[in-house]
Design a protein around this motif. Structure first.
Motif, PDB file in Angstrom:
ATOM      1  N   UNK A 172       0.832  -1.200   0.000  1.00 25.93           N
ATOM      2  CA  UNK A 172       0.000   0.000   0.000  1.00 25.93           C
ATOM      3  C   UNK A 172       0.875   1.262   0.000  1.00 25.93           C
ATOM      4  N   UNK A 173       0.499   2.225  -0.887  1.00 25.43           N
ATOM      5  CA  UNK A 173       1.230   3.483  -0.999  1.00 25.43           C
ATOM      6  C   UNK A 173       2.223   3.519  -2.132  1.00 25.43           C
ATOM      7  N   UNK A 174       2.510   2.371  -2.760  1.00 24.04           N
ATOM      8  CA  UNK A 174       3.500   2.360  -3.837  1.00 24.04           C
ATOM      9  C   UNK A 174       3.010   3.082  -5.079  1.00 24.04           C
ATOM     10  N   UNK A 175       1.689   3.220  -5.240  1.00 23.59           N
ATOM     11  CA  UNK A 175       1.171   3.956  -6.395  1.00 23.59           C
ATOM     12  C   UNK A 175       1.331   5.459  -6.228  1.00 23.59           C
ATOM     13  N   UNK A 176       1.651   5.914  -5.032  1.00 23.00           N
ATOM     14  CA  UNK A 176       1.834   7.345  -4.798  1.00 23.00           C
ATOM     15  C   UNK A 176       3.230   7.842  -5.093  1.00 23.00           C
ATOM     16  N   UNK A 177       4.128   6.971  -5.552  1.00 25.13           N
ATOM     17  CA  UNK A 177       5.483   7.397  -5.898  1.00 25.13           C
ATOM     18  C   UNK A 177       5.444   8.084  -7.261  1.00 25.13           C
ATOM     19  N   UNK A 178       5.895   9.351  -7.376  1.00 23.37           N
ATOM     20  CA  UNK A 178       5.862  10.051  -8.672  1.00 23.37           C
ATOM     21  C   UNK A 178       6.645   9.294  -9.735  1.00 23.37           C
ATOM     22  N   UNK A 179       5.985   9.059 -10.858  1.00 24.72           N
ATOM     23  CA  UNK A 179       6.630   8.333 -11.941  1.00 24.72           C
ATOM     24  C   UNK A 179       6.678   6.840 -11.726  1.00 24.72           C
ATOM     25  N   UNK A 180       6.006   6.330 -10.668  1.00 23.07           N
ATOM     26  CA  UNK A 180       6.018   4.902 -10.371  1.00 23.07           C
ATOM     27  C   UNK A 180       4.823   4.182 -10.980  1.00 23.07           C
ATOM     28  N   UNK A 181       4.377   3.121 -10.281  1.00 27.18           N
ATOM     29  CA  UNK A 181       3.278   2.302 -10.781  1.00 27.18           C
ATOM     30  C   UNK A 181       1.958   3.055 -10.689  1.00 27.18           C
ATOM     31  N   UNK A 182       1.055   2.728 -11.607  1.00 27.08           N
ATOM     32  CA  UNK A 182      -0.252   3.379 -11.609  1.00 27.08           C
ATOM     33  C   UNK A 182      -1.142   2.863 -10.484  1.00 27.08           C
TER      34      UNK A 182
END
Length: 538
Positions: A172-182
Motif C-alpha cells: 500500500x502506498x507504492x502507487x503514490x510514488x511520482x513516476x512509479x506504478x499506476x
C-alpha cells in the motif's frame, strides 16, 4: 603440556555448556507447564542467541500468550528480529482469547447448591477463526537510485504455522510514488514462503512509507511497514557560472557557487567536489568541499592566490564536469585592441567596399571585451554606424563607402583612451575628360602660337568625374598607331613623339608650315587646341 592444554580448553567450555543446559531446561519447563508466556518471556527468549527462532515459535504455539499484542508490541518483536514463523505463532495466539497467568492458591469453597435449571438445548460447537497471514520484511529499509526498480522481499506464513503459498499481498502506498506504478504493487507468496515486490521508483528523489497489506486491503498483524528511500544518483552535471570576474589584485575574496545534479536533474547531497586550476601558473586556488542537502557548494577563493587569469575546473569523482573562465579586470589593451579585418582594402571613388571592416576590443588579459561603447570617425569616407557597442566577441562591423578623392581614406576608432586607425585606398574612376596643358597652363579649347620648325610640347591629362587624375595613355590606343594617324591628318603640325607616365602623357609636336590649324586628339574622349604657326625668330 598437551594434557594441561586440553584441561584448560575443557574448563573454558564448562560455563557455555552450563548456560546451554540451563536454557534447554527452562524451555522444557515452560513447555511442560500450562502457564502462557508473558511479553517479557518472549523478549528474553528472542534476545538469547543460543535459542533458535523455531524453538521460540514452537513454544509460543504450545503455551500461547498471556497478553494481546499491541502495535508497539509488534514493532518491538520485529526490532528483536522475530522471524515470520515467530510472528505467525504470535498472530495465532492473538486470534484466540489470551490465557491469564494464575498464581497457586487454596481452592475456593464450593458454591451453595441451587435448584437445577431446566435442561436447555445443546449449543453448537464454536468454530475457530481461519488462520491469518503474517508477513516479515527481510529489510525494513530499502535504498535505491532514481529510475530503478526496488526489490522488496518478505517472508510469509500462516498464523497456525502453515505455509502461505499462493497468498497475494499488496504494498500500500507504492502507487503514490511520482513516476512509479499506476496502482499499488502486488506480490504472491511462492512455494518457499517468500514474496517479492518489484517497485518502480520514478526519476525523483524522495522518502516513502509503505505498508504490506492483504489482497483485500486489510491490515496484517503488526502492520509491517517499509521505508523506501530514493537517493540521488552519481554526479552527472554541474551548474556553475561560465565566467568569474577576478577584479583588480588585492586581498579580497571571490565566491563561486556550484550546484551538483545527477543525470535526472536531482540534487546530489554529500558529494565531495573539487575545484582546481587548469594550469599551475594560475596559483594555489585548489579546494575540495562537500555539497549540502540541496546539492550546493560555495567555493571561496582568495584573490591574492590567483596569479593570472585562466580556467578553473570543477571535478567530481575524478571527472571534470564544468569549467569556469576566470577573467582579469576589464582594462582595455592598447596592444590587442584594433581593426582585425578589412584594413587596407582598395576601391573606386564613391564606391562601397565589398567587405566590412571589423574592430575588436580586448582586455589586458587578452580576452574580448563585450558591451564597450566605441565611436568612429572617417576622413574621405562614410561609415555606418558611427557609434556602437561591442558584441559578445568584443567586435563591431562597419560598412564603408569611399570618398570622392583618389588617394587614401582613414577610419578612426576611439574606445576609452585607446585610438586605432584603418587605412583604405581610393582609386580614380575611368576618365571623364581630357585636358591639354602647355607650360603648366590649360590650353584645350583655346589658342596657342608656335614658331615654324621649332618643336613644342603639350601635356595630355585625363580626369574622372570627380576631378581625380587618371591614366590617359590607354585612351589613345597604341601610341605608334596614334602618331601615324595624326600625321596623316595634319598638314601644318606633325606629332614627333609620345611619352606616357602614370599621371600624364607628354606629346612633342613640330610646325612644318605657316598658318593656323586645329590640333585634335581623340580616342574614347576628344580634346583640341588651335595652333597658329608664325615664322621663327632669328
Amino acid at each position: 603440556m598437551v594434557a594441561a592444554r586440553r584441561a584448560l580448553r575443557l574448563r573454558s567450555r564448562v560455563p557455555a555448556l552450563v548456560c546451554v543446559l540451563a536454557l534447554a531446561g527452562a524451555i522444557r519447563a515452560a513447555a511442560q507447564g500450562s502457564e502462557p508466556l508473558r511479553k517479557s518471556d518472549v523478549i528474553r527468549l528472542l534476545s538469547n542467541p543460543l535459542i533458535g527462532a523455531g524453538e521460540v515459535a514452537d513454544l509460543i504455539r504450545r503455551t500461547c500468550l498471556a497478553f494481546r499484542p499491541t502495535e508497539r508490541d509488534w514493532a518491538d518483536l520485529r526490532e528483536l528480529g522475530a522471524s515470520a514463523d515467530v510472528l505467525s505463532s504470535v498472530g495465532a495466539c492473538a486470534a484466540r482469547e489470551p490465557r491469564r497467568a494464575t498464581l497457586a492458591s487454596s481452592a475456593p469453597p464450593p458454591p451453595t447448591p441451587r435448584a437445577a435449571p431446566p435442561p436447555a438445548a445443546a449449543a453448537p460447537p464454536a468454530s475457530s477463526p481461519p488462520p491469518m497471514v503474517v508477513a516479515a520484511l527481510l529489510a525494513p529499509r530499502v535504498v535505491v537510485g532514481p529510475g530503478a526498480v526496488a526489490l522488496v522481499e518478505l517472508q510469509v506464513k500462516k498464523s497456525d504455522g502453515t505455509d502461505a503459498r499462493g497468498d497475494k499481498l499488496v504494498l500500500r502506498g507504492s502507487s503514490g510514488i511520482p513516476g512509479g506504478a499506476a496502482r499499488d504493487v502486488e506480490a504472491v507468496a511462492d512455494d518457499s514462503g517468500f514474496a517479492s515486490f518489484h517497485v518502480p521508483v520514478g526519476r525523483q528523489t524522495g522518502r516513502y512509507r509503505l505498508e504490506v497489506v492483504g489482497a483485500a486491503g486489510g491490515a496484517l498483524p503488526g502492520r509491517p511497514g517499509l521505508e523506501l528511500v530514493v537517493r540521488a544518483g552519481l554526479p552527472a552535471r554541474i551548474e556553475a557560472p561560465s565566467q568569474l570576474e577576478l577584479g583588480p589584485p588585492g586581498d579580497g575574496a571571490l565566491a563561486l557557487p556550484v550546484a551538483v545534479k545527477d543525470s535526472f536533474g536531482n540534487p546530489v547531497p554529500g558529494e565531495a567536489i573539487e575545484l582546481r586550476p587548469a594550469k599551475v601558473a594560475m596559483g594555489p586556488v585548489a579546494d575540495t568541499r562537500t555539497t549540502d542537502s540541496l546539492g550546493r557548494v560555495l567555493f571561496v577563493i582568495r584573490r591574492a592566490a590567483v596569479r593570472e587569469p585562466g580556467q578553473l575546473q570543477v571535478r567530481a569523482r575524478g571527472a571534470t564536469l564544468a569549467s569556469v573562465n576566470a577573467t582579469g579586470p576589464d582594462i582595455i589593451s592598447s596592444v590587442a585592441t584594433g581593426f582585425i579585418a578589412g584594413d587596407g582594402q582598395r576601391g573606386l571613388a564613391r564606391s562601397r567596399l565589398p567587405e566590412p571592416i571589423v574592430f575588436q576590443a580586448r582586455g589586458i588579459a587578452g580576452d574580448p571585451l563585450p558591451n564597450r561603447r566605441v565611436s568612429f570617425r572617417a576622413v574621405n569616407a562614410e561609415i555606418t554606424p558611427d557609434s556602437a557597442v561591442t558584441d559578445s566577441a568584443g567586435q563591431i562591423r562597419l560598412d564603408v563607402t569611399l570618398g570622392s578623392k583618389a588617394g587614401t581614406a582613414v577610419v578612426t576608432a576611439l574606445v576609452d583612451s585607446v585610438e586605432r586607425q584603418a587605412t583604405l585606398h581610393v582609386d580614380a574612376r575611368v576618365p571623364a575628360e581630357l585636358i591639354l596643358e602647355r607650360d603648366g597652363s590649360r590650353v584645350d579649347g583655346g589658342h596657342i602660337v608656335v614658331e615654324l620648325g621649332v618643336p613644342f610640347t603639350l601635356t595630355l591629362k585625363a580626369r574622372d568625374g570627380y576631378g581625380n587624375p587618371s591614366p590617359a595613355a590607354d585612351l589613345l590606343g597604341p601610341l605608334r598607331e596614334m602618331v601615324r594617324q595624326f600625321n596623316a591628318r595634319s598638314r601644318l603640325v606633325k606629332l614627333l613623339g609620345v611619352q606616357p607616365d602614370s599621371s600624364a602623357t607628354t606629346l612633342t609636336f613640330k610646325a612644318t608650315g605657316l598658318g593656323s590649324a586645329e590640333v585634335t586628339l581623340y580616342g574614347d574622349l576628344r580634346t583640341s587646341v588651335t595652333v597658329e604657326v608664325v615664322p621663327a625668330r632669328r
